[in-house]
Design a protein around this motif. Structure first.
Motif, mmCIF file in Angstrom:
data_model
loop_
_atom_site.group_PDB
_atom_site.id
_atom_site.type_symbol
_atom_site.label_atom_id
_atom_site.label_comp_id
_atom_site.label_asym_id
_atom_site.label_seq_id
_atom_site.Cartn_x
_atom_site.Cartn_y
_atom_site.Cartn_z
ATOM 1 N N GLU A 498 0.851 -1.181 0.000
ATOM 2 C CA GLU A 498 0.000 0.000 0.000
ATOM 3 C C GLU A 498 0.892 1.238 0.000
ATOM 4 O OE1 GLU A 498 -2.549 -0.102 3.375
ATOM 5 O OE2 GLU A 498 -3.674 -1.862 2.705
ATOM 6 N N TYR A 499 0.417 2.302 -0.658
ATOM 7 C CA TYR A 499 1.208 3.532 -0.701
ATOM 8 C C TYR A 499 0.947 4.362 0.551
ATOM 9 C CZ TYR A 499 2.903 8.134 -1.940
ATOM 10 O OH TYR A 499 3.564 9.335 -1.920
ATOM 11 N N ARG A 500 1.998 4.598 1.318
ATOM 12 C CA ARG A 500 1.922 5.443 2.508
ATOM 13 C C ARG A 500 3.307 6.019 2.768
ATOM 14 N NH1 ARG A 500 1.210 0.129 4.866
ATOM 15 N NH2 ARG A 500 -0.997 0.552 5.194
ATOM 16 N N PRO A 501 3.400 7.117 3.512
ATOM 17 C CA PRO A 501 4.725 7.679 3.823
ATOM 18 C C PRO A 501 5.552 6.690 4.635
ATOM 19 C CG PRO A 501 2.967 9.240 4.343
ATOM 20 C CD PRO A 501 2.303 7.935 4.058
ATOM 21 N N TYR A 502 6.860 6.661 4.385
ATOM 22 C CA TYR A 502 7.737 5.794 5.173
ATOM 23 C C TYR A 502 7.677 6.155 6.653
ATOM 24 C CZ TYR A 502 10.002 4.105 0.883
ATOM 25 O OH TYR A 502 10.271 3.525 -0.323
ATOM 26 N N SER A 503 7.484 7.446 6.925
ATOM 27 C CA SER A 503 7.499 7.912 8.311
ATOM 28 C C SER A 503 6.216 7.570 9.066
ATOM 29 C CB SER A 503 7.719 9.424 8.354
ATOM 30 O OG SER A 503 6.702 10.086 7.610
ATOM 31 N N ASN A 504 5.186 7.093 8.337
ATOM 32 C CA ASN A 504 3.914 6.762 8.987
ATOM 33 C C ASN A 504 3.387 5.457 8.406
ATOM 34 O OD1 ASN A 504 1.584 6.829 10.476
ATOM 35 N ND2 ASN A 504 0.622 8.488 9.315
ATOM 36 N N SER A 505 4.101 4.381 8.682
ATOM 37 C CA SER A 505 3.776 3.092 8.073
ATOM 38 C C SER A 505 2.484 2.492 8.609
ATOM 39 C CB SER A 505 4.925 2.104 8.306
ATOM 40 O OG SER A 505 5.164 1.950 9.690
ATOM 41 N N SER A 506 1.953 3.041 9.703
ATOM 42 C CA SER A 506 0.721 2.495 10.270
ATOM 43 C C SER A 506 -0.536 3.084 9.634
ATOM 44 C CB SER A 506 0.691 2.752 11.783
ATOM 45 O OG SER A 506 0.724 4.147 12.045
ATOM 46 N N SER A 507 -0.378 4.142 8.831
ATOM 47 C CA SER A 507 -1.549 4.762 8.205
ATOM 48 C C SER A 507 -2.112 3.847 7.126
ATOM 49 C CB SER A 507 -1.165 6.114 7.598
ATOM 50 O OG SER A 507 -0.196 5.939 6.587
ATOM 51 N N SER A 508 -3.417 3.944 6.888
ATOM 52 C CA SER A 508 -4.058 3.111 5.867
ATOM 53 C C SER A 508 -4.107 3.861 4.542
ATOM 54 C CB SER A 508 -5.468 2.730 6.305
ATOM 55 O OG SER A 508 -6.254 3.896 6.494
ATOM 56 N N SER A 509 -4.190 3.098 3.449
ATOM 57 C CA SER A 509 -4.209 3.716 2.129
ATOM 58 C C SER A 509 -4.962 2.816 1.161
ATOM 59 C CB SER A 509 -2.778 3.940 1.630
ATOM 60 O OG SER A 509 -2.781 4.385 0.291
ATOM 61 N N PHE A 510 -5.714 3.431 0.241
ATOM 62 C CA PHE A 510 -6.403 2.675 -0.799
ATOM 63 C C PHE A 510 -5.513 2.486 -2.027
ATOM 64 C CE2 PHE A 510 -9.982 4.608 1.539
ATOM 65 C CZ PHE A 510 -10.660 3.449 1.881
ATOM 66 N N GLU A 511 -4.409 3.215 -2.077
ATOM 67 C CA GLU A 511 -3.561 3.179 -3.265
ATOM 68 C C GLU A 511 -2.427 2.170 -3.113
ATOM 69 O OE1 GLU A 511 -2.426 7.140 -4.444
ATOM 70 O OE2 GLU A 511 -4.385 7.374 -5.389
ATOM 71 N N ARG A 512 -1.858 1.779 -4.262
ATOM 72 C CA ARG A 512 -0.758 0.826 -4.286
ATOM 73 C C ARG A 512 0.466 1.482 -4.927
ATOM 74 N NH1 ARG A 512 -4.027 -0.831 -1.440
ATOM 75 N NH2 ARG A 512 -4.957 -2.919 -1.320
ATOM 76 N N VAL A 513 1.641 0.995 -4.548
ATOM 77 C CA VAL A 513 2.899 1.584 -5.021
ATOM 78 C C VAL A 513 3.224 1.088 -6.424
ATOM 79 C CG1 VAL A 513 5.386 1.759 -4.602
ATOM 80 C CG2 VAL A 513 3.783 1.799 -2.674
ATOM 81 N N ILE A 514 3.738 1.991 -7.256
ATOM 82 C CA ILE A 514 4.290 1.654 -8.571
ATOM 83 C C ILE A 514 5.757 2.057 -8.556
ATOM 84 C CG2 ILE A 514 4.230 2.119 -11.046
ATOM 85 C CD1 ILE A 514 1.301 2.737 -10.822
ATOM 86 N N ARG A 515 6.624 1.218 -9.095
ATOM 87 C CA ARG A 515 8.056 1.497 -9.101
ATOM 88 C C ARG A 515 8.601 1.590 -10.523
ATOM 89 N NH1 ARG A 515 11.671 2.301 -5.193
ATOM 90 N NH2 ARG A 515 10.831 2.078 -3.103
ATOM 91 N N GLY A 516 9.697 2.366 -10.665
ATOM 92 C CA GLY A 516 10.405 2.468 -11.933
ATOM 93 C C GLY A 516 9.826 3.519 -12.861
ATOM 94 N N SER A 517 10.448 3.631 -14.032
ATOM 95 C CA SER A 517 9.979 4.537 -15.080
ATOM 96 C C SER A 517 9.521 3.702 -16.270
ATOM 97 C CB SER A 517 11.093 5.505 -15.488
ATOM 98 O OG SER A 517 10.603 6.505 -16.365
ATOM 99 N N SER A 518 9.156 4.370 -17.365
ATOM 100 C CA SER A 518 8.668 3.653 -18.545
ATOM 101 C C SER A 518 8.957 4.468 -19.794
ATOM 102 C CB SER A 518 7.161 3.408 -18.428
ATOM 103 O OG SER A 518 6.445 4.619 -18.650
ATOM 104 N N TRP A 519 8.555 3.908 -20.942
ATOM 105 C CA TRP A 519 8.755 4.605 -22.215
ATOM 106 C C TRP A 519 8.007 5.942 -22.248
ATOM 107 C CZ3 TRP A 519 4.268 5.628 -24.836
ATOM 108 C CH2 TRP A 519 3.153 4.853 -24.518
ATOM 109 N N ALA A 520 6.978 6.095 -21.407
ATOM 110 C CA ALA A 520 6.180 7.325 -21.386
ATOM 111 C C ALA A 520 6.621 8.292 -20.294
ATOM 112 C CB ALA A 520 4.703 6.979 -21.197
ATOM 113 N N PHE A 521 7.533 7.846 -19.420
ATOM 114 C CA PHE A 521 8.007 8.692 -18.329
ATOM 115 C C PHE A 521 9.496 8.987 -18.522
ATOM 116 C CE2 PHE A 521 3.982 7.609 -16.707
ATOM 117 C CZ PHE A 521 3.682 8.439 -15.633
ATOM 118 N N SER A 522 10.043 9.844 -17.666
ATOM 119 C CA SER A 522 11.389 10.375 -17.897
ATOM 120 C C SER A 522 12.444 9.721 -17.012
ATOM 121 C CB SER A 522 11.394 11.885 -17.636
ATOM 122 O OG SER A 522 11.259 12.134 -16.242
#
Length: 551
Positions: A498-522
């Motif tokens: 789940e995507y959350r700040p490293y400093s607050n790992s206990s917080s809840s989040s509906f979002e998920r982490v994406i890593r890296g770049s792609s052909w459409a990103f820089s």
């Protein structure tokens, strides 16, 4: 008596043959010895040093100078003057520090009758700092496998920055010290609050006895770096303490004399000393019996038996042998197409202000794991779709893909789809920590490849001019030393967290982490610590994934 002409000719021929034979033997012996020394690219090494200094030295420091780097091992082939010169240039270009040039420092040291290679007393550091307008001096030692550097505050003589830089591919001794440092850090971290309650804020190392195959100075340097780097306690460098030992005529030994320790601690503002002994065991492992004694009470306030081991196969390059051993142990269908990543301590995150959600930079420990060598392809995902009667990616026009796309990474799927695919194969999505460890290695490099340089042809990002992803088997610079491809570019990748700040790992989040770049990103997203995020029910035309599994 004269020697006949033909006899003289035969004699000369024999001598020449013997000379040629000895030349071949000598060259044969010397070449491997030279090759073992390896080559150190000072430009790359200087970039790594400058980046570490820029990111980790606290912001209140604005002026520095590199005072000295001493070769602890005469066999190490490193051009120290060139390295210092290149590092100064890299630091200046960061535009954060005022840098005093080494030539100016040499001139002032000559006037003050201080040798650059000798130890400098705290009072001399203060005096030099005032003359040069320098707040921090950087110095260190070159060992056979690594360069260990520290930065000292000229006013307090405390270490404000420290780091270790491998000079070659990971060698057994370097990995052994990393194992000791990581286990020491883990043990000390558990008790650091208790130490602070005992008013232990500033420590130093007294002496650590070592077996003949280890260097006590290098061990103490490595432990000094790991404590300083992780901000557990302030550290007074043992090298500066040596001067006090000589000035105050105190004896240094493995076993601490309480009165001497108190006297030295008061002179240097040290609250406690770490000391101990490292002993080899018959099974090839080592045990470090380490203790910390308070100078106020003479009581041992911390102690532990730190166990650590040499590399599994006792070779310089762990990666391929480690993967091979793991794959031999597992069933072929489980390990096929995956790379084994050794467990241990690694550097995660970044203090770069451009990547605020990647802070803080810290040291973590992971268990070994397997990760796919490349992203999941359209062909592989089709097998899953047909077997499980799963929905098809939204990017497959008419529910299928063309022949030219069969080896391209599957995209147009959601996070839940990726998770179900991995589970169907008895695998899982990699965690954010595992993904970053695979991309950056144990020492936290910036990209999957060595060095801090990015070029348009290194990875499939927007800079490359690509209008779509490349085949998962495409070869370019975007590959780790272990053989994991396309972690910087091609497609962005879902991970398990789940995507959350490293400093607050206990917080809840509906979002998920994406890593890296792609052909459409820089290239900005191509660094190994960049964190993107998305809702798990959304599908993107340039987000794919790869799988991982436990060992």
């Amino acid at each position: 008596m004269s020697i006949p002409h033909f006899g003289l000719q035969r004699l000369l021929t024999k001598l020449l043959l013997k000379l040629a034979l000895w030349t071949v033997l000598l060259v044969g012996w010397s070449l491997p010895a030279f090759a073992q020394q390896g080559f150190v690219d000072n430009e790359i090494l200087a970039s790594r040093i400058a980046n570490s200094i820029q990111q980790r030295i606290p912001p209140q420091y604005k002026a520095l100078a590199i005072s000295r780097i001493r070769p602890h091992d005469k066999q190490t082939r490193l051009n120290i003057n060139e390295l210092i010169d290149y590092t100064n240039v890299k630091i200046v270009r960061s535009r954060r520090f005022r840098v005093t040039d080494r030539s100016k420092l040499k001139l002032i040291l000559k006037e003050q009758r201080i040798q650059l290679s000798e130890f400098v007393t705290p009072n001399e550091y203060k005096e030099l700092g005032q003359i040069l307008g320098v707040q921090v001096f950087v110095y260190g030692n070159v060992y056979p496998d690594s360069l260990m550097l520290k930065a000292i505050d000229v006013q307090t003589s405390s270490i404000v920055w420290a780091d270790s830089f491998p000079l070659y591919d990971q060698r057994p001794n370097y990995i052994l010290l990393n194992s000791l440092s990581g286990n020491f850090l883990e043990s000390l971290s558990k008790d650091v609050e208790g130490l602070r309650a005992e008013k232990i804020r500033k420590v130093s190392f007294w002496s650590i006895g070592t077996p003949s195959d280890m260097d006590s100075e290098e061990v103490i340097d490595a432990l000094t770096v790991v404590v300083s780097k992780n901000d557990l306690l302030q550290v007074v460098d043992r090298e500066n303490l040596k001067l006090i030992f000589h000035e105050q005529k105190l004896n240094q030994s493995v076993f601490i004399d309480e009165s001497q320790a108190r006297r030295l601690g008061e002179l240097y503002g040290v609250d406690a000393f770490v000391y101990g002994q490292i002993t080899p065991r018959p099974d090839g492992r080592y045990v470090a019996s380490l203790k910390m004694m308070s100078i106020f009470t003479g009581v041992i306030v911390w102690a532990d038996l730190i166990k650590f081991s040499p590399p599994l196969d006792n070779t310089a390059n762990l990666v391929n042998p480690f993967t091979k051993k793991i794959q031999q142990r597992l069933a072929p269908e489980r390990s096929q197409g995956q790379v084994a990543i050794p467990g241990g301590v690694f550097l995660m995150g970044s203090g770069d202000p451009l990547y605020g959600n990647a802070a803080p930079e810290r040291t973590l420990r992971l268990k070994p794991f397997l990760i796919d060598a490349q992203e999941v392809s359209n062909t592989e995902y089709l097998q899953f779709v047909e077997k499980k009667q799963h929905r098809r990616p939204v990017t497959w026009k008419g529910g299928s893909f063309g022949e030219s796309q069969k080896d391209h990474p599957v995209v147009g799927i959601g996070w839940e789809d990726a998770k179900l695919y991995c589970q169907a194969l008895g695998k899982r999505l990699p965690t954010e920590q595992e993904w970053e460890r695979a991309a950056r290695g144990p020492k936290g490099r910036r990209y999957p490849w060595e060095g801090d340089v990015f070029s348009a042809n290194f990875a499939v990002t927007r800079e490359s001019g690509a209008k779509q992803a490349a085949s998962v088997f495409t070869r370019n610079r975007d590959v780790t030393p272990e053989g994991v491809r396309h972690l910087a570019g091609n497609v962005r990748e879902y991970v398990a967290d789940e995507y959350r700040p490293y400093s607050n790992s206990s917080s809840s989040s509906f979002e998920r982490v994406i890593r890296g770049s792609s052909w459409a990103f820089s290239a900005m997203e191509a660094v190994g610590f960049h964190r993107g995020h998305t809702r798990p029910n959304l599908a993107w035309p340039e987000v794919g994934f790869r799988c991982a599994q436990d060992l």
